[in-house]
Design a protein around this motif. Structure first.
Motif, PDB file in Angstrom:
ATOM      1  N   UNK A  56      -0.279   4.571   2.472  1.00 29.46           N
ATOM      2  CA  UNK A  56       1.188   4.190   2.049  1.00 29.46           C
ATOM      3  C   UNK A  56       1.346   2.757   2.413  1.00 29.46           C
ATOM      4  N   UNK A  57       0.538   2.136   3.240  1.00 30.49           N
ATOM      5  CA  UNK A  57       0.315   0.621   3.459  1.00 30.49           C
ATOM      6  C   UNK A  57      -0.049  -0.248   2.373  1.00 30.49           C
ATOM      7  N   UNK A 262      10.691   5.273   4.978  1.00 29.52           N
ATOM      8  CA  UNK A 262       8.941   5.159   4.845  1.00 29.52           C
ATOM      9  C   UNK A 262       8.434   5.802   6.465  1.00 29.52           C
ATOM     10  N   UNK A 263       9.011   5.342   7.267  1.00 27.63           N
ATOM     11  CA  UNK A 263       8.604   5.988   8.701  1.00 27.63           C
ATOM     12  C   UNK A 263       8.886   7.573   8.794  1.00 27.63           C
ATOM     13  N   UNK A 371      16.162  -7.158 -11.991  1.00 25.51           N
ATOM     14  CA  UNK A 371      16.895  -6.661 -10.682  1.00 25.51           C
ATOM     15  C   UNK A 371      16.352  -5.369 -10.035  1.00 25.51           C
ATOM     16  N   UNK A 372      16.266  -4.359 -10.899  1.00 17.66           N
ATOM     17  CA  UNK A 372      15.826  -3.104 -10.228  1.00 17.66           C
ATOM     18  C   UNK A 372      14.208  -3.409  -9.743  1.00 17.66           C
ATOM     19  N   UNK A 373      13.473  -4.189 -10.292  1.00 22.91           N
ATOM     20  CA  UNK A 373      12.019  -4.230  -9.899  1.00 22.91           C
ATOM     21  C   UNK A 373      11.845  -5.304  -8.831  1.00 22.91           C
ATOM     22  N   UNK A 374      12.793  -6.213  -8.423  1.00 22.08           N
ATOM     23  CA  UNK A 374      13.076  -6.983  -7.377  1.00 22.08           C
ATOM     24  C   UNK A 374      13.459  -6.001  -6.370  1.00 22.08           C
ATOM     25  N   UNK A 375      14.369  -5.228  -6.347  1.00 26.15           N
ATOM     26  CA  UNK A 375      14.703  -4.209  -5.349  1.00 26.15           C
ATOM     27  C   UNK A 375      13.710  -3.289  -4.990  1.00 26.15           C
ATOM     28  N   UNK A 376      12.939  -2.656  -5.963  1.00 23.53           N
ATOM     29  CA  UNK A 376      11.796  -1.805  -5.834  1.00 23.53           C
ATOM     30  C   UNK A 376      10.740  -2.575  -5.201  1.00 23.53           C
ATOM     31  N   UNK A 377      10.515  -3.714  -5.488  1.00 19.25           N
ATOM     32  CA  UNK A 377       9.506  -4.530  -4.844  1.00 19.25           C
ATOM     33  C   UNK A 377       9.446  -4.680  -3.210  1.00 19.25           C
ATOM     34  N   UNK A 378      11.034  -4.948  -2.998  1.00 19.67           N
ATOM     35  CA  UNK A 378      11.259  -5.030  -1.620  1.00 19.67           C
ATOM     36  C   UNK A 378      11.034  -3.730  -0.802  1.00 19.67           C
ATOM     37  N   UNK A 383       7.370  -0.269   2.726  1.00 17.26           N
ATOM     38  CA  UNK A 383       6.646   0.789   2.979  1.00 17.26           C
ATOM     39  C   UNK A 383       5.077   0.384   3.481  1.00 17.26           C
ATOM     40  N   UNK A 384       5.098  -1.137   3.305  1.00 17.03           N
ATOM     41  CA  UNK A 384       3.685  -1.693   3.850  1.00 17.03           C
ATOM     42  C   UNK A 384       3.738  -1.753   5.387  1.00 17.03           C
ATOM     43  N   UNK A 385       4.892  -2.270   5.678  1.00 14.49           N
ATOM     44  CA  UNK A 385       5.037  -2.445   7.199  1.00 14.49           C
ATOM     45  C   UNK A 385       5.358  -1.052   7.953  1.00 14.49           C
ATOM     46  N   UNK A 386       5.955  -0.182   7.313  1.00 13.84           N
ATOM     47  CA  UNK A 386       6.346   0.741   8.006  1.00 13.84           C
ATOM     48  C   UNK A 386       5.557   1.961   8.698  1.00 13.84           C
ATOM     49  N   UNK A 387       4.266   2.146   8.074  1.00 15.08           N
ATOM     50  CA  UNK A 387       3.353   3.003   8.478  1.00 15.08           C
ATOM     51  C   UNK A 387       2.438   2.339   9.592  1.00 15.08           C
ATOM     52  N   UNK A 388       2.462   0.989   9.439  1.00 20.10           N
ATOM     53  CA  UNK A 388       1.977   0.091  10.425  1.00 20.10           C
ATOM     54  C   UNK A 388       2.619   0.069  11.700  1.00 20.10           C
ATOM     55  N   UNK A 389       3.882   0.462  11.754  1.00 23.73           N
ATOM     56  CA  UNK A 389       4.600   0.461  12.890  1.00 23.73           C
ATOM     57  C   UNK A 389       4.789   2.004  13.126  1.00 23.73           C
ATOM     58  N   UNK A 390       5.167   2.951  12.585  1.00 21.96           N
ATOM     59  CA  UNK A 390       5.601   4.212  13.107  1.00 21.96           C
ATOM     60  C   UNK A 390       4.296   5.236  12.914  1.00 21.96           C
TER      61      UNK A 390
END
Length: 446
Positions: A56-57, A262-263, A371-378, A383-390
């Motif tokens: 996922x990350x 993502x968590x 705009x949609x690509x920007x939000x999707x990129x965010x 999703x990168x950070x989420x599995x590293x934490x949870x």
């Protein structure tokens, strides 16, 4: 919308439905396949949790970089052209497990899934949203995005229903066939869509050779040079957010919302499998109930409410209910709690299409893909950070080495993350349009 537009949107909905079905028919079985390949005969497998989180990350890193590029290129070269690549690549991983699901095949699937998901994950939905914005008027956009989300939920429902009755091997074979059929259908029936003043961009190659008016010092003819069309940079995305405060607020909400989602995606199935020993059929039952409620809500309830209370309030309602959903999971004391919590899906599903509608209204017609690509990129960054934490939290509190007995500790942390998104959404209110349908090319060019 005229009949021609309606027919075009119908083909878009069919394309989204088929691709969603092919993806979701294997979702209920992938946990069992992973654990059977890595930890045969066990209901707990830390290796599976860590590999899932790593996948996922890494996928999130790729999609964070790729989705703004794909969205921008769809503005220049057309939605249909950019849909083809992710739809073709998504066939490969399911085809591998359709052949065999031994440990060696699983690792081949795992590696290729990471590589293809960097381009495929989120890109089909991103381009579909931009396609809708090309063909739907401003004041009906929230309802249209809700219908698209409903079609996706319908594919979710049908995919999980099929998974409930198909064997594991057959599920991957069906997914492979439907993915192939979706590509063929899209290429034959879906009409190209792009803002009228950009239509000439469709026929231009991304890499072209042109005669540059560069005169050599020796007086010879101008040199022939290869040049790339402009591809968006990180600085361009930041510029887009700076020029639209409402879009920046939507990006913050999207980050915390998808950090929590993502968590749940990376941890919840392993959590309830360890707690209540759920199997493939029970996972499919949960997804089936959730899919029925989401489909009905997004197709019928959301369009009705969007016109009355607005997408800003719908966003807040969806996020608040998501907090309650995660909290119930974290304190689940019996196997019926996850089933009861799925009733909240009726309102939870308002959040993503409302957020996408708010983002769409902040830019002009030539920048919908950006705009949609920007939000999707965010969301991919989340999703990168989420599995590293949870993922480590989930593995720790499900193990015998937990600092204290609270198996759902990681899930209650997810609920807190969703609460942050909810509080931020309250400051947005009813998002105004910064463009009123007019394109501001200079301020949003990426």
């Amino acid at each position: 919308m005229d009949p021609k537009s309606l027919r075009g949107l119908g083909h878009l909905f069919v394309t989204v439905f088929l691709t969603g079905f092919a993806t979701l028919i294997v979702s209920p079985v992938i946990t069992d396949v992973t654990m059977a390949a890595l930890c045969p005969g066990s209901d707990e497998c830390s290796l599976a949790i860590y590999l899932s989180g790593f996948q996922q990350a890494v996928t999130g890193v790729g999609t964070t970089l790729m989705l703004p590029i794909i969205g921008n290129l769809s503005d220049q070269y057309g939605r249909k052209a950019l849909l083809t690549l992710p739809m073709v690549l998504s066939i490969i991983p399911s085809a591998i497990l359709a052949c065999n699901r031994t440990t060696g095949y699983f690792y081949a699937y795992y590696a290729l899934k990471i590589l293809t998901a960097m381009i495929c994950q989120g890109s089909i939905n991103c381009i579909a949203l931009a396609y809708l914005a090309d063909n739907v008027s401003y004041n009906r956009r929230a309802s249209a995005f809700g219908v698209l989300a409903g079609v996706t939920s319908g594919s979710y429902l049908c995919g999980t229903l099929a998974a409930r009755f198909l064997s594991v091997g057959l599920a991957f074979q069906v997914a492979t066939f439907v993915s192939l059929f979706a590509v063929v259908y899209m290429r034959i029936f879906l009409e190209e869509s792009i803002p009228a003043d950009q239509a000439e961009g469709i026929i231009e190659p991304i890499l072209r050779e042109e005669e540059e008016d560069v005169t050599r010092k020796d007086g010879n003819a101008p040199a022939k040079m290869s040049s790339f069309k402009k591809i968006p940079s990180l600085g361009g995305v930041i510029c887009l957010l700076k020029n639209s405060p409402s879009l920046a607020q939507a990006a913050v909400v999207a980050f915390f919302n998808y950090l929590g989602e993502g968590g749940m995606e990376s941890s919840s199935q392993y959590y309830i499998k360890a707690r209540f020993h759920f199997n493939k059929n029970q996972f499919a039952d949960l997804m089936l109930i959730s899919g029925i409620l989401a489909t009905i809500s997004q197709l019928f309830l959301m369009p009705l409410l969007a016109s009355r209370i607005g997408d800003g309030r719908l966003l807040s309602v969806g996020l608040f209910v998501a907090c309650i959903y995660a909290f119930l999971y974290s304190i689940a004391w019996s196997a019926w709690i996850p089933y009861a919590a799925t009733a909240l899906t009726t309102l939870m599903v308002f959040a993503p299409p409302s957020l996408q509608s708010i983002a769409s209204k902040q830019v002009g017609p030539r920048d919908q893909g950006k705009a949609q690509g920007c939000i999707a990129g965010i969301t991919s960054l989340a999703n990168i950070i989420s599995p590293l934490i949870f993922s480590p939290l989930t593995a720790l509190f499900l193990s015998e080495e937990a600092p204290f007995h609270f198996p759902g500790f990681s899930i209650i942390c997810i609920a807190i993350t969703l609460m942050i998104a909810f509080v931020q959404s309250l400051t947005m209110g009813r998002a105004p349009s910064n463009t009123n349908g007019k394109n501001n090319r200079n301020s949003t060019e990426v």
